[in-house]
Design a protein around this motif. Structure first.
Motif, PDB file in Angstrom:
ATOM      1  N   GLN A  26     -32.707  -3.273 -75.025  1.00 29.68           N
ATOM      2  CA  GLN A  26     -33.925  -2.392 -75.931  1.00 29.68           C
ATOM      3  C   GLN A  26     -32.679  -0.614 -74.939  1.00 29.68           C
ATOM      4  O   GLN A  26     -32.743  -0.473 -74.427  1.00 29.68           O
ATOM      5  CB  GLN A  26     -35.175  -2.167 -75.536  1.00 29.68           C
ATOM      6  CG  GLN A  26     -36.131  -1.348 -75.646  1.00 29.68           C
ATOM      7  CD  GLN A  26     -37.102  -1.213 -75.463  1.00 29.68           C
ATOM      8  OE1 GLN A  26     -38.247  -2.592 -75.647  1.00 29.68           O
ATOM      9  NE2 GLN A  26     -38.520  -0.367 -75.580  1.00 29.68           N
ATOM     10  N   TYR A  27     -32.384   0.200 -76.199  1.00 29.95           N
ATOM     11  CA  TYR A  27     -32.477   1.278 -75.711  1.00 29.95           C
ATOM     12  C   TYR A  27     -33.213   2.201 -77.014  1.00 29.95           C
ATOM     13  O   TYR A  27     -33.534   2.005 -77.560  1.00 29.95           O
ATOM     14  CB  TYR A  27     -30.831   1.161 -76.421  1.00 29.95           C
ATOM     15  CG  TYR A  27     -29.694   0.970 -76.252  1.00 29.95           C
ATOM     16  CD1 TYR A  27     -29.399   0.647 -74.536  1.00 29.95           C
ATOM     17  CD2 TYR A  27     -29.999  -0.298 -76.925  1.00 29.95           C
ATOM     18  CE1 TYR A  27     -28.618  -0.036 -74.294  1.00 29.95           C
ATOM     19  CE2 TYR A  27     -28.565  -1.490 -76.233  1.00 29.95           C
ATOM     20  CZ  TYR A  27     -27.725  -1.449 -74.489  1.00 29.95           C
ATOM     21  OH  TYR A  27     -27.374  -2.036 -74.018  1.00 29.95           O
ATOM     22  N   MET A  28     -33.792   3.403 -75.546  1.00 25.44           N
ATOM     23  CA  MET A  28     -33.885   4.337 -76.397  1.00 25.44           C
ATOM     24  C   MET A  28     -33.611   6.113 -76.077  1.00 25.44           C
ATOM     25  O   MET A  28     -32.967   5.797 -74.868  1.00 25.44           O
ATOM     26  CB  MET A  28     -36.017   4.619 -75.823  1.00 25.44           C
ATOM     27  CG  MET A  28     -36.590   3.608 -75.739  1.00 25.44           C
ATOM     28  SD  MET A  28     -35.832   2.448 -74.506  1.00 25.44           S
ATOM     29  CE  MET A  28     -36.583   2.460 -72.736  1.00 25.44           C
TER      30      MET A  28
ATOM     31  N   ASN B 217     -38.579  10.234 -81.875  1.00 23.73           N
ATOM     32  CA  ASN B 217     -38.451   8.884 -80.969  1.00 23.73           C
ATOM     33  C   ASN B 217     -37.548   7.367 -81.345  1.00 23.73           C
ATOM     34  O   ASN B 217     -38.300   7.397 -82.170  1.00 23.73           O
ATOM     35  CB  ASN B 217     -39.008   8.973 -80.391  1.00 23.73           C
ATOM     36  CG  ASN B 217     -39.767   9.966 -79.648  1.00 23.73           C
ATOM     37  OD1 ASN B 217     -38.699  10.832 -78.704  1.00 23.73           O
ATOM     38  ND2 ASN B 217     -41.282  10.138 -79.577  1.00 23.73           N
TER      39      ASN B 217
ATOM     40  N   THR C  74     -35.983   3.536 -81.647  1.00 23.69           N
ATOM     41  CA  THR C  74     -35.688   2.264 -80.446  1.00 23.69           C
ATOM     42  C   THR C  74     -34.694   1.001 -80.837  1.00 23.69           C
ATOM     43  O   THR C  74     -35.204   1.765 -82.478  1.00 23.69           O
ATOM     44  CB  THR C  74     -37.012   2.205 -80.029  1.00 23.69           C
ATOM     45  OG1 THR C  74     -37.600   2.677 -79.349  1.00 23.69           O
ATOM     46  CG2 THR C  74     -36.926   0.617 -78.682  1.00 23.69           C
ATOM     47  N   TYR C  75     -33.818   1.200 -80.409  1.00 19.80           N
ATOM     48  CA  TYR C  75     -33.020  -0.247 -80.776  1.00 19.80           C
ATOM     49  C   TYR C  75     -33.439  -1.085 -80.046  1.00 19.80           C
ATOM     50  O   TYR C  75     -32.796  -1.568 -78.566  1.00 19.80           O
ATOM     51  CB  TYR C  75     -31.718   0.594 -80.724  1.00 19.80           C
ATOM     52  CG  TYR C  75     -30.850  -0.698 -81.336  1.00 19.80           C
ATOM     53  CD1 TYR C  75     -30.270  -1.423 -82.503  1.00 19.80           C
ATOM     54  CD2 TYR C  75     -29.883  -1.568 -79.990  1.00 19.80           C
ATOM     55  CE1 TYR C  75     -29.293  -2.090 -82.648  1.00 19.80           C
ATOM     56  CE2 TYR C  75     -29.252  -2.965 -80.035  1.00 19.80           C
ATOM     57  CZ  TYR C  75     -28.716  -2.859 -81.918  1.00 19.80           C
ATOM     58  OH  TYR C  75     -27.710  -4.148 -81.523  1.00 19.80           O
ATOM     59  N   ILE C  76     -33.409  -2.627 -80.435  1.00 22.13           N
ATOM     60  CA  ILE C  76     -34.040  -3.650 -79.418  1.00 22.13           C
ATOM     61  C   ILE C  76     -33.446  -5.017 -80.600  1.00 22.13           C
ATOM     62  O   ILE C  76     -33.245  -5.082 -81.239  1.00 22.13           O
ATOM     63  CB  ILE C  76     -35.383  -4.090 -79.339  1.00 22.13           C
ATOM     64  CG1 ILE C  76     -36.474  -2.642 -78.786  1.00 22.13           C
ATOM     65  CG2 ILE C  76     -35.903  -5.465 -79.275  1.00 22.13           C
ATOM     66  CD1 ILE C  76     -38.116  -2.789 -79.634  1.00 22.13           C
TER      67      ILE C  76
ATOM     68  N   ASP D 291     -36.603   1.003 -84.381  1.00 22.83           N
ATOM     69  CA  ASP D 291     -38.040   1.741 -84.545  1.00 22.83           C
ATOM     70  C   ASP D 291     -37.932   2.686 -84.560  1.00 22.83           C
ATOM     71  O   ASP D 291     -37.359   3.734 -83.743  1.00 22.83           O
ATOM     72  CB  ASP D 291     -38.742   0.934 -83.638  1.00 22.83           C
ATOM     73  CG  ASP D 291     -40.366   1.707 -82.960  1.00 22.83           C
ATOM     74  OD1 ASP D 291     -41.321   0.882 -84.058  1.00 22.83           O
ATOM     75  OD2 ASP D 291     -41.141   3.009 -83.038  1.00 22.83           O
TER      76      ASP D 291
END
Length: 213
Positions: free
Chosen positions: A72-74, A85, A87-89, A100
């Protein structure tokens, strides 16, 4: 070291418990989490997960019994002077990737989207906070072609009452939660399928305590 203990009970299953231990190591945090299955049978590796995380940047979690890893990268960028913002999961086992994003328009308005790559699972949500107390969250599920609605309101300082309704399956939900640094947190929720002939609500109770060790 910081420890978190959680307990859960619902009317459909037996009660459950979970514990999380985390240690700060420079800019990152090392975390181990387990459920009652980790201890009751043995001990065993069931329910055990290990993670390395940097708050606001990344989380790498390894599910020990499933031998599966989740990345998970934010990140946050600015679009027209507004924070976006992202988010990659990605979960390696099922080879599933989730994107996201949320665009904060101002203190009261936010637009967010969630999409599972390679599927029709895409959700759009608008969040509006009225007077810092009441929150309205209409959401549209493109895959189901259906709307979900949620409204929540702060009561006193630490209590929140929340109601949800899913139009795709006619499920109505009511939730009461409290978060306190001194007495821990808890959540009591009830859901009911209005489409069923016999409308028996499902009740769930959760509680959590945090400790500095």
């Amino acid at each position: 070291m910081k420890a978190t203990f959680k307990g859960k009970y619902d009317t459909d299953k037996l009660g459950g418990a979970a514990a999380t231990f985390s240690v700060k190591a420079g800019d990152v945090r090392l975390r181990a989490s387990m459920t009652e299955a980790t201890i009751v049978k043995g001990p065993s590796l069931d329910g055990l997960a290990l993670a390395v995380e940097k708050p606001g940047s990344f989380i790498i979690e390894y599910d020990v019994p499933k031998k599966d890893i989740r990345f998970q990268y934010m990140n946050s960028i600015r679009v027209a002077e507004k924070p976006l913002n992202l988010t990659y999961i990605h979960t390696r086992g099922p080879n599933r990737t989730i994107l996201d994003g949320s665009l904060v328009i101002d203190l009261a308005n936010k637009v967010s989207a969630n999409y599972v790559l390679g599927t029709e699972n895409c959700k759009l949500k608008y969040t509006y906070v009225h007077s810092g107390v009441t929150t309205f969250e209409p959401a549209y599920d493109l895959g189901k072609n259906a709307w979900d609605f949620a409204v929540s309101r702060k009561v006193y300082d630490n209590d929140v009452l929340r109601a949800t309704y899913q139009t795709s399956n006619s499920v109505l939900g009511i939730e009461w939660s409290r978060s306190s640094k001194l007495h821990g947190s808890f959540k009591i929720s009830a859901t009911c399928n209005l489409a069923e002939e016999v409308k028996v609500p499902k009740v769930t109770a959760e509680s959590a305590w945090e400790f500095e060790m």
